[in-house]
Write a protein that holds these residues in place. Structure first.
Motif, PDB file in Angstrom:
ATOM      1  N   ALA A   2      82.005 -57.596 -15.413  1.00  0.00           N
ATOM      2  CA  ALA A   2      82.384 -57.494 -16.636  1.00  0.00           C
ATOM      3  C   ALA A   2      81.843 -58.927 -17.469  1.00  0.00           C
ATOM      4  CB  ALA A   2      83.806 -57.322 -17.136  1.00  0.00           C
ATOM      5  N   GLY A   3      81.417 -59.931 -16.791  1.00  0.00           N
ATOM      6  CA  GLY A   3      81.185 -61.213 -17.304  1.00  0.00           C
ATOM      7  C   GLY A   3      79.845 -61.441 -17.959  1.00  0.00           C
ATOM      8  N   LEU A   4      78.839 -60.388 -17.716  1.00  0.00           N
ATOM      9  CA  LEU A   4      77.490 -60.619 -17.972  1.00  0.00           C
ATOM     10  C   LEU A   4      77.348 -60.635 -19.624  1.00  0.00           C
ATOM     11  CD1 LEU A   4      75.848 -58.056 -15.473  1.00  0.00           C
ATOM     12  CD2 LEU A   4      76.129 -60.643 -15.213  1.00  0.00           C
ATOM     13  N   ARG A   5      76.648 -61.690 -19.911  1.00  0.00           N
ATOM     14  CA  ARG A   5      76.289 -61.878 -21.307  1.00  0.00           C
ATOM     15  C   ARG A   5      75.263 -60.753 -21.689  1.00  0.00           C
ATOM     16  NH1 ARG A   5      71.603 -64.289 -20.781  1.00  0.00           N
ATOM     17  NH2 ARG A   5      71.209 -65.805 -18.918  1.00  0.00           N
ATOM     18  N   ARG A   6      75.324 -60.568 -22.995  1.00  0.00           N
ATOM     19  CA  ARG A   6      74.459 -59.476 -23.650  1.00  0.00           C
ATOM     20  C   ARG A   6      73.220 -59.698 -23.448  1.00  0.00           C
ATOM     21  NH1 ARG A   6      74.879 -55.435 -27.590  1.00  0.00           N
ATOM     22  NH2 ARG A   6      73.215 -55.196 -29.147  1.00  0.00           N
ATOM     23  N   GLY A   7      72.492 -58.699 -22.897  1.00  0.00           N
ATOM     24  CA  GLY A   7      70.991 -58.855 -22.692  1.00  0.00           C
ATOM     25  C   GLY A   7      70.577 -59.534 -21.249  1.00  0.00           C
ATOM     26  N   PHE A   8      71.662 -59.526 -20.468  1.00  0.00           N
ATOM     27  CA  PHE A   8      71.421 -60.286 -19.050  1.00  0.00           C
ATOM     28  C   PHE A   8      70.777 -59.299 -18.095  1.00  0.00           C
ATOM     29  CE2 PHE A   8      72.003 -61.266 -14.750  1.00  0.00           C
ATOM     30  CZ  PHE A   8      71.600 -62.338 -14.664  1.00  0.00           C
ATOM     31  N   LYS A   9      71.125 -58.066 -18.220  1.00  0.00           N
ATOM     32  CA  LYS A   9      70.269 -57.138 -17.290  1.00  0.00           C
ATOM     33  C   LYS A   9      68.908 -56.902 -17.667  1.00  0.00           C
ATOM     34  CE  LYS A   9      74.881 -54.826 -16.478  1.00  0.00           C
ATOM     35  NZ  LYS A   9      75.691 -53.222 -16.857  1.00  0.00           N
ATOM     36  N   THR A  10      68.597 -56.953 -18.633  1.00  0.00           N
ATOM     37  CA  THR A  10      67.126 -56.885 -19.227  1.00  0.00           C
ATOM     38  C   THR A  10      66.388 -58.168 -18.821  1.00  0.00           C
ATOM     39  OG1 THR A  10      67.678 -55.411 -21.199  1.00  0.00           O
ATOM     40  CG2 THR A  10      65.663 -56.581 -21.238  1.00  0.00           C
ATOM     41  N   GLU A  11      67.171 -59.216 -19.051  1.00  0.00           N
ATOM     42  CA  GLU A  11      66.743 -60.200 -18.540  1.00  0.00           C
ATOM     43  C   GLU A  11      66.295 -60.566 -17.091  1.00  0.00           C
ATOM     44  OE1 GLU A  11      68.160 -65.038 -18.086  1.00  0.00           O
ATOM     45  OE2 GLU A  11      68.665 -63.980 -20.126  1.00  0.00           O
ATOM     46  N   ALA A  12      67.235 -60.099 -16.418  1.00  0.00           N
ATOM     47  CA  ALA A  12      67.132 -59.927 -14.846  1.00  0.00           C
ATOM     48  C   ALA A  12      65.923 -59.287 -14.488  1.00  0.00           C
ATOM     49  CB  ALA A  12      68.497 -59.374 -14.164  1.00  0.00           C
ATOM     50  N   ASN A  13      65.980 -57.930 -15.017  1.00  0.00           N
ATOM     51  CA  ASN A  13      64.722 -57.207 -14.845  1.00  0.00           C
ATOM     52  C   ASN A  13      63.391 -57.878 -15.121  1.00  0.00           C
ATOM     53  OD1 ASN A  13      64.119 -54.359 -13.711  1.00  0.00           O
ATOM     54  ND2 ASN A  13      62.710 -54.410 -15.486  1.00  0.00           N
ATOM     55  N   SER A  14      63.417 -58.762 -16.161  1.00  0.00           N
ATOM     56  CA  SER A  14      62.096 -59.429 -16.702  1.00  0.00           C
ATOM     57  C   SER A  14      61.970 -60.435 -15.405  1.00  0.00           C
ATOM     58  CB  SER A  14      62.291 -59.947 -17.947  1.00  0.00           C
ATOM     59  OG  SER A  14      62.586 -59.060 -18.880  1.00  0.00           O
TER      60      SER A  14
END
Length: 183
Positions: A2-14
């Protein structure tokens, strides 16, 4: 996580796609974490290499205590700036790949060292997300679904466990996205 900052999942894929491009791979291509470690200049030392120094500990961690140790990053050298990853090579290859991808995620995200047994929950959550994404980015999940690749073939091709593959197919929304496109 739950602690992932906004946009992190997209950043990770990038990150996963950018590294593939740097290594001259297709966006959906398998990425060997040992090859990625070499590319990032992060030495990877298997637990079995320590047998001569700590035979009892290695025997225990490779046997009965296998579940107690997966992998760890240590910092060495002047000012502790060089990362090295020690990993349990008694685990299955897919587990080793996931363990190594997790530790490399810390390196990619430039997470600083923490004291022994201290946990930076934000850093751990980020590595728990980026590690599997490095192995199966959204583009790979889409490719698997688009080509109707059998799960076993995908697991083998990407070097991942069934549970990691299923998780990445689910969180990427690959099946839904392909269904919506009608391909």
């Amino acid at each position: 996580m739950a602690g992932l900052r906004r946009g992190f999942k997209t950043e990770a894929n990038s990150h996963a796609v950018a590294l593939r491009r740097e290594m001259q791979l297709d966006d959906h291509a398998p990425l060997c974490p040992w090859r990625l470690a070499a590319y990032l200049d992060v030495p990877v030392i298997p637990l079995s290499d320590l047998k001569a120094v700590e035979p009892l500990a290695v025997r225990y961690l490779a046997g009965k205590g296998r579940g107690l140790f997966s992998a760890v990053t240590i910092f060495v050298g002047r000012y502790g700036r060089r990362r090295m990853v020690f990993h349990n090579d008694a685990h299955t290859k897919s587990r080793q790949a996931a363990n190594l991808a997790h530790e490399l995620a810390h390196a990619i995200l430039c997470h600083p060292p923490t004291p022994p047994f201290a946990i930076d929950q934000i850093a751990e959550d980020e590595a728990k997300w980026l590690g599997p994404t490095l192995l199966v980015p959204d583009q790979a999940a889409l490719h698997i679904v688009e080509t109707r690749m059998p799960a076993g073939s995908a697991e083998s091709l990407y070097g991942v466990s069934a549970s990691l593959l299923q998780m990445r197919l689910n969180v990427s929304g690959a099946k839904i996205r392909v269904r919506r496109r009608g391909t």
